[in-house]
Scaffold this motif. Structure first.
Motif, short mmCIF file in Angstrom:
data_model
loop_
_atom_site.label_atom_id
_atom_site.label_comp_id
_atom_site.label_asym_id
_atom_site.label_seq_id
_atom_site.Cartn_x
_atom_site.Cartn_y
_atom_site.Cartn_z
N TYR A 81 -1.07 -7.62 3.23
CA TYR A 81 0.27 -7.08 3.05
C TYR A 81 0.22 -5.59 3.35
N THR A 82 1.27 -5.09 3.96
CA THR A 82 1.36 -3.67 4.22
C THR A 82 1.73 -2.95 2.93
N LEU A 88 -1.57 2.43 -1.61
CA LEU A 88 -2.95 2.51 -1.14
C LEU A 88 -3.76 3.47 -2.01
N THR A 89 -3.19 4.60 -2.33
CA THR A 89 -3.88 5.58 -3.17
C THR A 89 -4.12 5.02 -4.57
N GLY A 92 -6.68 2.05 -4.37
CA GLY A 92 -7.98 2.32 -3.77
C GLY A 92 -8.31 1.34 -2.65
N ARG A 93 -7.30 0.66 -2.12
CA ARG A 93 -7.54 -0.35 -1.07
C ARG A 93 -7.92 0.34 0.23
N GLU A 94 -8.95 -0.16 0.88
CA GLU A 94 -9.43 0.35 2.16
C GLU A 94 -9.67 -0.85 3.06
#
Length: 100
Positions: A81-82, A88-89, A92-94
């Motif tokens: 998923y976008t 994201l911050t 912590g998803r990378e």
């Protein structure tokens, strides 16, 4: 450990140091089976006075049973998923290969 019906079983046991209450995440490296599994299994989560006696259950807390799923073919598609920059911050998803 495998049950009599060859179902895998993972047991986490506390020894001398109690586990503090809170949320925990457990990650397991796994692989899909080489052949189709046409019967869905289930995951049982619980807290017991003596896990060594399992499946005789002396509950410390109610157990939870989550349904498993049938593995009958390769996944045709997988994606992410976008997320927004804030998401994201915060998570912590990378998504880049080789980054964690």
């Amino acid at each position: 450990l495998k049950e009599a019906d060859s179902t895998p079983r993972i047991t986490l046991k506390v020894e001398d140091t109690p586990i503090a209450p809170g949320y925990y995440m457990i990650e397991l490296t796994v692989a899909n089976p080489a052949t189709r599994i046409l019967t869905a299994g289930e995951w049982t989560f619980g807290s017991y006075t003596d896990v060594s006696d399992y499946p005789t259950k002396h509950y410390l807390d109610n157990e939870m049973v989550a349904p498993g799923f049938v593995i009958n073919s390769r996944m045709s598609y997988a994606g992410f998923y976008t997320l927004t920059e804030t998401q994201l911050t915060n998570t912590g998803r990378e998504d880049r290969p080789g980054y964690t």
